[in-house]
Scaffold this motif. Structure first.
Motif, PDB file in Angstrom:
ATOM      1  N   MET A   1       0.837  -1.188   0.000  1.00 37.56           N
ATOM      2  CA  MET A   1       0.000   0.000   0.000  1.00 37.56           C
ATOM      3  C   MET A   1       0.877   1.245   0.000  1.00 37.56           C
ATOM      4  O   MET A   1       1.911   1.288   0.653  1.00 37.56           O
ATOM      5  N   ASN A   2       0.430   2.253  -0.737  1.00 41.25           N
ATOM      6  CA  ASN A   2       1.125   3.529  -0.810  1.00 41.25           C
ATOM      7  C   ASN A   2       0.125   4.610  -0.399  1.00 41.25           C
ATOM      8  O   ASN A   2      -0.523   5.215  -1.238  1.00 41.25           O
ATOM      9  N   ILE A   3       0.007   4.841   0.897  1.00 40.43           N
ATOM     10  CA  ILE A   3      -1.005   5.740   1.437  1.00 40.43           C
ATOM     11  C   ILE A   3      -0.481   7.168   1.476  1.00 40.43           C
ATOM     12  O   ILE A   3       0.635   7.414   1.941  1.00 40.43           O
ATOM     13  N   ILE A  91      -7.994  14.086   2.600  1.00 35.49           N
ATOM     14  CA  ILE A  91      -8.118  13.301   1.371  1.00 35.49           C
ATOM     15  C   ILE A  91      -7.086  12.182   1.523  1.00 35.49           C
ATOM     16  O   ILE A  91      -5.905  12.457   1.698  1.00 35.49           O
ATOM     17  N   VAL A  92      -7.543  10.942   1.503  1.00 34.71           N
ATOM     18  CA  VAL A  92      -6.641   9.798   1.683  1.00 34.71           C
ATOM     19  C   VAL A  92      -6.608   9.018   0.372  1.00 34.71           C
ATOM     20  O   VAL A  92      -7.652   8.603  -0.133  1.00 34.71           O
ATOM     21  N   ARG A  93      -5.387   8.840  -0.163  1.00 31.27           N
ATOM     22  CA  ARG A  93      -5.199   8.137  -1.435  1.00 31.27           C
ATOM     23  C   ARG A  93      -4.434   6.850  -1.229  1.00 31.27           C
ATOM     24  O   ARG A  93      -3.519   6.782  -0.432  1.00 31.27           O
ATOM     25  N   ASN A  94      -4.840   5.841  -1.996  1.00 30.73           N
ATOM     26  CA  ASN A  94      -4.092   4.587  -2.094  1.00 30.73           C
ATOM     27  C   ASN A  94      -4.090   4.227  -3.567  1.00 30.73           C
ATOM     28  O   ASN A  94      -4.992   3.560  -4.054  1.00 30.73           O
ATOM     29  N   GLY A  95      -3.101   4.721  -4.301  1.00 33.03           N
ATOM     30  CA  GLY A  95      -3.071   4.509  -5.743  1.00 33.03           C
ATOM     31  C   GLY A  95      -4.223   5.239  -6.406  1.00 33.03           C
ATOM     32  O   GLY A  95      -4.364   6.443  -6.268  1.00 33.03           O
ATOM     33  N   PRO A 104     -12.751   4.930   8.049  1.00 33.03           N
ATOM     34  CA  PRO A 104     -11.976   3.739   8.414  1.00 33.03           C
ATOM     35  C   PRO A 104     -12.516   2.446   7.823  1.00 33.03           C
ATOM     36  O   PRO A 104     -11.759   1.500   7.605  1.00 33.03           O
ATOM     37  N   ASP A 105     -13.822   2.373   7.555  1.00 32.47           N
ATOM     38  CA  ASP A 105     -14.394   1.168   6.965  1.00 32.47           C
ATOM     39  C   ASP A 105     -13.802   0.917   5.577  1.00 32.47           C
ATOM     40  O   ASP A 105     -13.520  -0.230   5.218  1.00 32.47           O
ATOM     41  N   VAL A 106     -13.637   1.957   4.790  1.00 31.09           N
ATOM     42  CA  VAL A 106     -13.068   1.830   3.451  1.00 31.09           C
ATOM     43  C   VAL A 106     -11.578   1.514   3.546  1.00 31.09           C
ATOM     44  O   VAL A 106     -11.068   0.646   2.838  1.00 31.09           O
ATOM     45  N   TRP A 107     -10.882   2.184   4.438  1.00 29.94           N
ATOM     46  CA  TRP A 107      -9.429   1.963   4.572  1.00 29.94           C
ATOM     47  C   TRP A 107      -9.118   0.537   5.003  1.00 29.94           C
ATOM     48  O   TRP A 107      -8.124  -0.026   4.569  1.00 29.94           O
ATOM     49  N   ALA A 108      -9.955  -0.039   5.832  1.00 25.77           N
ATOM     50  CA  ALA A 108      -9.739  -1.414   6.299  1.00 25.77           C
ATOM     51  C   ALA A 108      -9.781  -2.396   5.128  1.00 25.77           C
ATOM     52  O   ALA A 108      -9.078  -3.412   5.139  1.00 25.77           O
ATOM     53  N   LYS A 109     -10.556  -2.101   4.097  1.00 26.93           N
ATOM     54  CA  LYS A 109     -10.653  -2.969   2.930  1.00 26.93           C
ATOM     55  C   LYS A 109      -9.414  -2.845   2.047  1.00 26.93           C
ATOM     56  O   LYS A 109      -9.165  -3.706   1.216  1.00 26.93           O
TER      57      LYS A 109
END
Length: 111
Positions: A1-3, A91-95, A104-109
């Motif tokens: 992951m590249n957060i 704004i939190v990005r992962n790719g 947090p529900d989305v980030w956990a996935k």
């Protein structure tokens, strides 16, 4: 992951997002929205993931002062890149995936 976390020092949700990733020992890069903003490429990527309306903070003072509600969509996007205080934080990005706000529900996935 590249957060990447694009946040504001005054935003409680930005601090909560940082704490969420720290508690799980997930490495992330923090970028101050007010001083750095988003590059045009990052903006397009995030906008594709979450949409324009989720990115814009319509309650901030700058939104009213710049008459964002009354200008064309293209001009509004240019103003958004010029004045990063108009963005909702964090704004939190992962790719290519992205979220706006504390999600947090989305980030956990993503793990």
């Amino acid at each position: 992951m590249n957060i990447q976390i694009f946040g504001s020092s005054k935003s409680f949700d930005s601090k909560k997002a940082e704490r969420w990733f720290k508690e799980r020992r997930i490495k992330y890069q923090y970028i101050d929205l007010k001083s750095k903003g988003l590059s045009p490429g990052e903006y397009r990527s995030v906008k594709a993931a979450v949409g324009y309306d989720a990115l814009v903070n319509k309650d901030c003072r700058a939104y009213e002062e710049l008459y964002m509600a009354y200008i064309t969509p293209q001009a509004a996007e240019e103003k958004l890149l010029e004045y990063p205080e108009l963005f909702n934080a964090p704004i939190v990005r992962n790719g290519k995936q992205a979220t706006v706000g504390y999600c947090p529900d989305v980030w956990a996935k993503w793990e």
